[in-house]
Design a protein around this motif. Structure first.
Motif, PDB file in Angstrom:
ATOM      1  N   GLN A 211      48.045  36.786  37.717  1.00  0.00           N
ATOM      2  CA  GLN A 211      48.466  36.339  36.394  1.00  0.00           C
ATOM      3  C   GLN A 211      49.850  35.701  36.390  1.00  0.00           C
ATOM      4  O   GLN A 211      50.183  34.931  35.504  1.00  0.00           O
ATOM      5  N   PHE A 242      43.572  41.436  32.757  1.00  0.00           N
ATOM      6  CA  PHE A 242      43.756  42.683  31.987  1.00  0.00           C
ATOM      7  C   PHE A 242      45.022  43.435  32.365  1.00  0.00           C
ATOM      8  O   PHE A 242      45.150  44.623  32.077  1.00  0.00           O
ATOM      9  N   GLY A 243      45.956  42.783  33.051  1.00  0.00           N
ATOM     10  CA  GLY A 243      47.169  43.459  33.512  1.00  0.00           C
ATOM     11  C   GLY A 243      47.050  43.934  34.950  1.00  0.00           C
ATOM     12  O   GLY A 243      48.052  44.195  35.607  1.00  0.00           O
ATOM     13  N   LEU A 246      48.810  41.397  37.278  1.00  0.00           N
ATOM     14  CA  LEU A 246      50.181  40.968  36.992  1.00  0.00           C
ATOM     15  C   LEU A 246      51.016  40.949  38.260  1.00  0.00           C
ATOM     16  O   LEU A 246      51.997  40.218  38.362  1.00  0.00           O
ATOM     17  N   ALA A 348      50.710  48.345  33.773  1.00  0.00           N
ATOM     18  CA  ALA A 348      50.247  47.629  32.583  1.00  0.00           C
ATOM     19  C   ALA A 348      48.743  47.422  32.587  1.00  0.00           C
ATOM     20  O   ALA A 348      48.146  47.014  33.576  1.00  0.00           O
ATOM     21  N   MET A 349      48.122  47.716  31.464  1.00  0.00           N
ATOM     22  CA  MET A 349      46.719  47.347  31.257  1.00  0.00           C
ATOM     23  C   MET A 349      46.507  47.053  29.778  1.00  0.00           C
ATOM     24  O   MET A 349      46.871  47.862  28.940  1.00  0.00           O
ATOM     25  N   ARG A 350      45.941  45.906  29.480  1.00  0.00           N
ATOM     26  CA  ARG A 350      45.471  45.552  28.135  1.00  0.00           C
ATOM     27  C   ARG A 350      46.341  46.136  27.021  1.00  0.00           C
ATOM     28  O   ARG A 350      46.003  47.159  26.459  1.00  0.00           O
ATOM     29  N   ALA A 351      47.442  45.440  26.714  1.00  0.00           N
ATOM     30  CA  ALA A 351      48.380  45.877  25.675  1.00  0.00           C
ATOM     31  C   ALA A 351      48.968  47.247  25.971  1.00  0.00           C
ATOM     32  O   ALA A 351      48.823  48.188  25.189  1.00  0.00           O
ATOM     33  N   PRO A 352      49.643  47.355  27.144  1.00  0.00           N
ATOM     34  CA  PRO A 352      50.259  48.634  27.476  1.00  0.00           C
ATOM     35  C   PRO A 352      51.215  49.067  26.373  1.00  0.00           C
ATOM     36  O   PRO A 352      51.826  48.225  25.718  1.00  0.00           O
ATOM     37  N   SER A 506      50.891  34.743  32.498  1.00  0.00           N
ATOM     38  CA  SER A 506      50.000  35.412  31.541  1.00  0.00           C
ATOM     39  C   SER A 506      50.240  36.908  31.564  1.00  0.00           C
ATOM     40  O   SER A 506      49.849  37.592  32.495  1.00  0.00           O
ATOM     41  N   GLY A 507      50.870  37.415  30.532  1.00  0.00           N
ATOM     42  CA  GLY A 507      51.088  38.858  30.428  1.00  0.00           C
ATOM     43  C   GLY A 507      51.640  39.153  29.053  1.00  0.00           C
ATOM     44  O   GLY A 507      52.216  38.280  28.392  1.00  0.00           O
ATOM     45  N   GLY A 508      51.446  40.384  28.624  1.00  0.00           N
ATOM     46  CA  GLY A 508      52.082  40.861  27.398  1.00  0.00           C
ATOM     47  C   GLY A 508      51.890  39.971  26.182  1.00  0.00           C
ATOM     48  O   GLY A 508      52.732  39.969  25.290  1.00  0.00           O
ATOM     49  N   GLU A 692      46.321  40.491  22.841  1.00  0.00           N
ATOM     50  CA  GLU A 692      46.448  41.942  22.933  1.00  0.00           C
ATOM     51  C   GLU A 692      46.437  42.588  21.554  1.00  0.00           C
ATOM     52  O   GLU A 692      45.941  43.701  21.381  1.00  0.00           O
TER      53      GLU A 692
END
Ligand code: MOS
Length: 732
Positions: A211, A242-243, A246, A348-352, A506-508, A692
């Motif tokens: 990502q 999905f994190g 990352l 981190a996973m899916r809107a940590p 791509s994150g957060g 997210e």
């Protein structure tokens, strides 16, 4: 371009291309199989060999000896890399455990060897012949068991207190105190972690699935002790992140080491059963929430404390962060606790943070509303805040939570809900409605891009931004088309290559807004270059219909590049508007469920999300993001759970047979509504993240609907039928 003042009107506001539901520009490549994923770069390396990773069979301890003789003599084997022969490796900053373990073992399925062979089958067969002798040590594998001993915040952090929570809580007319748990979860992207590595001298090229290209490149360079200039990373298509993607993981590091040892390009895909324990996961939490209100339901005291565990060097799950901002209340206490666990790394996973945090908080709000005798929608509206409760001077840039709730309630038919649980039946189904607020912070990240204009009038955008299935290619193409006044088919977008300028990645949910803002900045420069070249005033000119215009004068864009392609580069750098204003995104989730009276099986019947998440750059790709996220919310509410073997320290259900995620038959028609929400504080795009947000709150809405259907309150996710059965009315 520095972004430190609120955005004013700019070419994006024309909304000729931006804001329209364009199909994905990369769709045809994907549906014809011509988008190359990490394991599919066949033409780039016809002589590729295959690596197969051996994961540790113990969770904690030491390797006494590895016997490689049988494996080395197996057919087709070219090389075997272990910590003994890999040479000195550095340690990246973003992984808690080493990506090639040994002799010390830090977690179950930590990579300890990679076998390289002519074919995948030969590598796999030989890997089975690697004989490892371990000395197992005791480890800590149960968060619940460790929790009592963890009484202070993690190093460098402190609890956040405002006012006097304890006194205000004990003086509250209505008091509520409950503990919720969320389990360990696995990302379970369809595409496994995979990489192909090739060396040319000491230059390394890695095709991977990641990502964050620049993080990956930095971490690879650090781990392999190379200069960054000698590492190239490519990841133009990604089959879900999905994190879990990352960060640099073992597939990329071991492909590089294996390729060096075998003197051939090597590709590695993590075998499905290795992924859950070899990579990261969302750590389990235990969350205590206390809320006190006055007679009218106004919150006077609110506290949220969350325990999670991790390996040394790992971070806590930040499950309390939404509670700092979502509701008003003069007396507040939030804090994190981090236990040392010897399970694989949590990350981190899916809107940590918000995703598991809201799973607890938004049930708690349902419970206190009921206790205070209020409708849960009205309770949330009553306790809304337009300022940061920790600093009343600091306003939200935009906050439409109330509007989301009202719109959703009206659209969903919330007035039909019976506040008394277990009253509504439809044949064998007990039917209930649930609501939850959705909240996710909006982060912004510096992001750069390069744009070219050629003599055919084609605009090419290059940035190391990734598209993890989200639609980055499409919204970036829309941004360039809007800025230069060209149709979408005159824009080429090239992503996911470390030779391109460094993007937000791509994150957060920061990717869409930040990366398009970077493209905006580069396009402003290109407009100036075109205008100057053709003798137009750059500030006054219009770009439309593939032309530049000023008054009566106009010229085709392509003319500017007649004697050579024009190339410019710029980045968006964010000032402190996100400190002056709290930037967050909001949603209201409404769900109807049916629970089988006899079996306790829950079926989701209807779902609605109303989102206020900045300007929506493309309603089609944004809707896809949100319905995907709502689906993840169903998974988290009803199915997803890594089962921990607390004796031996590993996740037992480490494949898609044992780890359940929703399938089509589990998901009803989903409705998504976006409120108009342009935010001039967020960027020149006036957009925010939405992917997210779509997940945040959904699971609690489902749990609340199950309660409304059955009268059984489950505070321990996932809400499986065994937790409902005892409380269901007897079936005669
Ligand atoms: Mo996201 S969990 O930051 O990819």
């Amino acid at each position: 371009m520095k972004f430190d003042n609120p955005a004013t009107e700019n070419p994006i506001d024309q909304l000729k291309v931006i804001g329209h539901p364009h199909d994905r520009v990369d769709g045809p490549l994907k549906t014809t199989g011509s988008a190359h994923y990490a394991y599919e770069w066949h033409k780039e390396a016809p002589d590729v060999a295959y690596g197969y990773i051996v994961g540790s069979a113990i969770a904690r301890g030491r390797i006494n000896a590895i016997d490689l003789r049988a494996a080395k003599n197996a057919p087709g084997v070219l090389a075997i890399v272990t910590a003994d022969n890999a040479g000195r490796l550095g340690k990246g900053e973003m992984n808690a455990a080493k990506l090639l373990g040994g002799p010390d073992i830090e977690h179950y399925h930590q990579a300890i060897a990679v076998v390289v062979a002519e074919t995948f089958e030969q590598a796999r067969a030989a890997a089975a012949l690697v004989e490892v002798h371990y000395r197992r040590e005791r480890g800590a594998y149960s968060l619940a068991a460790e929790k009592p001993a963890v009484t202070t915040p993690p190093k460098g952090e402190s609890d956040k207190t405002i006012g006097d929570f304890a006194s205000a809580f004990s003086a509250s007319a209505v008091q509520f105190d409950a503990t919720y748990t969320t389990p360990d979860q696995s990302h379970m992207a369809m595409e496994p972690h995979a990489s192909m590595a090739a060396w040319q001298g000491d230059k390394l090229t890695v095709w991977t699935s990641n990502q964050m290209i620049d993080w990956c490149r930095n971490e690879l360079a650090k781990t392999l002790k190379l200069s960054k200039e000698n590492v190239r990373v490519m990841s133009p298509y990604i089959g879900g992140g999905f994190g879990g993607k990352l960060f640099l993981r073992s597939d990329a590091v071991l492909a590089a080491l294996a390729a060096r040892a075998a003197k051939r390009p090597v590709k590695i895909a993590l075998q499905r059963p290795l992924i859950a324990n070899n990579t990261t996961h969302r750590p389990a939490t235990i969350q205590r929430i206390r809320i006190g209100t006055d007679q009218n339901g106004q919150i006077s005291a609110i506290s949220h404390e969350s325990w999670s565990g991790n390996l040394p060097g790992g971070t806590p799950e930040t499950a309390v962060q939404q509670t700092e901002l979502l509701y008003a209340g003069a007396n507040r206490l939030t804090g994190l606790r981090l236990a040392r666990l010897d399970l694989p790394e949590g990350n981190a996973m899916r809107a940590p943070g918000e995703a598991p945090g809201l799973m607890a908080l938004e049930i708690a709000i349902d419970e206190i509303a009921e206790k205070a005798g209020m409708d849960p929608v009205e309770f949330r509206i009553l306790n809304d805040t337009q300022v940061d409760p920790a600093n009343p001077e600091r306003h939200f840039s935009r906050r439409q939570l109330i509007e989301c709730l009202r719109k959703g309630a009206e659209q969903f038919g919330w007035s039909q809900r019976n506040p008394q649980p277990a009253q509504l039946h439809d044949g064998r189904w007990m039917v209930g409605l649930g609501v939850a607020a959705g909240f996710r912070n909006n982060l912004v990240m510096q992001s750069a891009a390069r744009v070219h204009l050629n003599a055919d009038g084609v605009v090419t955008v290059e940035t190391d931004m990734t598209d993890i299935g989200t639609g980055s290619y499409t919204i970036i193409a829309q941004t360039a088309a809007e800025m230069l006044g060209v149709p979408l088919d005159k824009v080429v977008v090239r992503l996911g290559d470390s030779d391109f300028p460094v993007s937000a990645g791509s994150g957060g949910q920061w990717g869409a807004n930040s990366s398009t803002a970077g493209v905006y900045a580069a396009c402003v420069k290109l407009r100036e270059a075109v205008a100057n070249k053709l003798g137009f005033d750059p500030d006054e000119s219009l770009f439309a219909d593939q032309q530049i215009r000023l008054g009566d004068r106009h010229a085709p864009l392509s003319e500017a590049a007649a004697d050579g392609t024009i190339s410019v580069e710029d980045s968006i750098e964010f000032g402190d508007l996100d400190k002056q204003y709290q930037q967050s995104t909001f949603a209201a989730h409404f769900v109807e469920v049916g629970v089988d009276r006899a079996t306790g099986e829950t079926r989701v019947r209807r779902m609605l999300a109303v989102c206020a998440a900045g300007r929506i750059l493309n309603p089609k790709t944004a809707r896809s993001q949100v319905i995907g996220a709502m689906t993840m919310g169903v998974g988290a509410a009803l199915m997803e759970e890594l089962a921990v073997d607390t004796r031996l320290g590993f996740f037992v259900n480490h494949d898609l047979a044992g780890y359940e995620v929703p399938v089509h038959a589990d998901i009803p028609e989903q409705e998504v509504i976006f409120l108009e929400d342009n935010d001039p504080m967020s960027s020149p795009m006036k957009a925010k993240g939405v992917g997210e947000l779509g997940l945040c709150g959904v699971s609690a809405a489902i749990a609340n609907a199950v309660y409304n259907a059955t009268g059984v309150r489950v505070r321990d996710y996932p809400v499986t039928l065994d937790k409902l059965l005892e409380g269901l009315p007897t079936v005669i």
